[in-house]
Write an enzyme that holds these catalytic residues in place. Structure first.
Site, PDB file in Angstrom:
ATOM      1  N   ALA A 125       0.765  -1.743  -0.213  1.00 29.80           N
ATOM      2  CA  ALA A 125       0.134  -0.058   0.147  1.00 29.80           C
ATOM      3  C   ALA A 125       0.495   1.344   0.240  1.00 29.80           C
ATOM      4  CB  ALA A 125      -0.663   0.191   1.398  1.00 29.80           C
ATOM      5  N   GLY A 152       1.792   1.874  -7.589  1.00 30.19           N
ATOM      6  CA  GLY A 152       2.645   0.725  -9.066  1.00 30.19           C
ATOM      7  C   GLY A 152       1.587   1.130 -10.105  1.00 30.19           C
ATOM      8  N   GLU A 190      -6.008  -4.650  -8.870  1.00 31.07           N
ATOM      9  CA  GLU A 190      -5.520  -4.826  -6.566  1.00 31.07           C
ATOM     10  C   GLU A 190      -6.755  -5.076  -6.289  1.00 31.07           C
ATOM     11  OE1 GLU A 190      -1.239  -3.557  -6.486  1.00 31.07           O
ATOM     12  OE2 GLU A 190      -2.716  -1.688  -6.808  1.00 31.07           O
TER      13      GLU A 190
HETATM   14  C1  5RP Z   1       0.460  -0.678  -7.246  1.00 30.82           C
HETATM   15  C2  5RP Z   1       0.706  -0.622  -5.738  1.00 30.82           C
HETATM   16  C3  5RP Z   1       1.163  -1.002  -4.191  1.00 30.82           C
HETATM   17  O1  5RP Z   1       1.229  -2.100  -4.029  1.00 30.82           O
HETATM   18  C4  5RP Z   1       1.441   0.739  -3.281  1.00 30.82           C
HETATM   19  O2  5RP Z   1       2.364   1.656  -4.440  1.00 30.82           O
HETATM   20  C5  5RP Z   1       3.331   0.119  -2.571  1.00 30.82           C
HETATM   21  O3  5RP Z   1       4.363  -0.148  -3.273  1.00 30.82           O
HETATM   22  P1  5RP Z   1       5.735  -0.804  -3.037  1.00 30.82           P
HETATM   23  O4  5RP Z   1       5.652  -2.027  -2.346  1.00 30.82           O
HETATM   24  O5  5RP Z   1       6.199  -0.671  -3.925  1.00 30.82           O
HETATM   25  O6  5RP Z   1       5.878   0.511  -1.510  1.00 30.82           O
HETATM   26  O7  5RP Z   1      -0.556   0.049  -4.995  1.00 30.82           O
HETATM   27  O8  5RP Z   1      -0.594   0.024  -7.529  1.00 30.82           O
END
Ligand code: 5RP
Length: 262
Positions: A91, A105, A111
């Site tokens: 998250a 991401g 998701e």
């Molecule tokens: C992707 C997401 C990821 O879970 C979120 O961006 C966290 O990324 P990271 O683990 O690289 O910090 O929502 O869409």
């Protein structure tokens, strides 16, 4: 090798490794996207290889699907699985009620579909993702490319009446071209600073024509496994109202750490 990891990466790793312990033989597991979720996929791949763990994984992005294949997880689609025992995902922010901002991401749509189709959603995060109120992280909103500028304008108009600190919206770019999600859509990042009422915001955003989904995950997450750089993990369970403290040792493992530093 683990000595070369930054404290944040260590925190992500221990959160992922501890969450992998929730996965049992025969489960259908939603596999999240992002750097923390990548640790999880590696950990599960290791358990498949070394312990003979038998699971089916439903990836939430093409990136995760590729990694899951590479580490030997049996990958199936959500349509094949239909329903999942759990989803484990990262998250961008989580608050005290375990509401989330996701989509940093770019995979928020798959998701959210996968997490919602699961008996439980477990979030894995380093402690830096915890916030008192959601909104410091720009809120991703997936929109269809057709008429995206009109959708952006409508969305900005909608924000005028909402309880937020900032109202800037930016089209996410991939170099000089708009970012394209796995579903062929664009993402608008909303720089809100602070979201007064995240539940209302989520409902209102999804009413705007052209908006496919937003990155607020309200009442979806059941547990957060919070990792710290020194190996400590906290497991917060919103349904049971419990907080469990654990500690993991960093043990170098070639399978897990080779080629992972992306
Ligand atoms: C992707 C997401 C990821 O879970 C979120 O961006 C966290 O990324 P990271 O683990 O690289 O910090 O929502 O869409």
């Amino acid at each position: 090798m683990t000595g070369e990891l930054s404290p944040i990466d260590k925190a992500k790793f221990v959160a992922a490794k501890r969450a992998a312990e929730f996965v049992e033989d025969g489960m259908r597991v939603g596999l999240g996207t992002g750097s923390t979720a990548a640790w999880l996929v590696r950990c599960l791949g290791d358990m498949v290889e070394k312990d003979g763990l038998k699971i089916k994984g439903v990836p939430t992005s093409s990136r995760t699907a590729e990694l899951a294949h590479d580490v030997g997880i049996d990958v199936i689609s959500l349509d094949e699985a239909k329903w999942l025992d759990m989803t484990i995902d990262g998250a961008d922010e989580f608050d005290g009620e375990l509401n989330l901002i996701k989509g940093g991401g770019g995979a928020l749509l798959q998701e959210k579909i996968v997490a919602t189709a699961s008996d439980q959603m477990i979030v894995i995060a380093d402690v830096g993702k915890e916030v008192e109120r959601l909104g410091s992280f720009p809120l991703p909103v997936e929109i269809i490319p057709f008429g995206w500028q009109t959708t952006k304008a409508l969305l900005e108009e909608t924000l005028v009446s909402m309880d937020v600190l900032g109202r800037d919206t930016t089209l996410r770019m991939n170099g000089s071209v708009p970012y394209i999600t796995d579903e062929g859509n664009h993402i608008l990042d909303l720089h809100l600073g602070r979201i007064g009422n995240a539940r209302q915001m989520s409902l209102v955003l999804n009413q705007i024509p052209g908006v496919v989904e937003n990155g607020l995950f309200i009442d979806i997450c059941d547990k957060v496994v919070v990792g710290y750089g020194d190996g400590k993990v906290e497991i917060r369970d919103i349904n049971a109202g419990t907080v469990e403290i654990d500690r993991l040792d960093f043990v170098d493992d070639d399978n897990l750490f080779t080629d992972l530093m992306d």
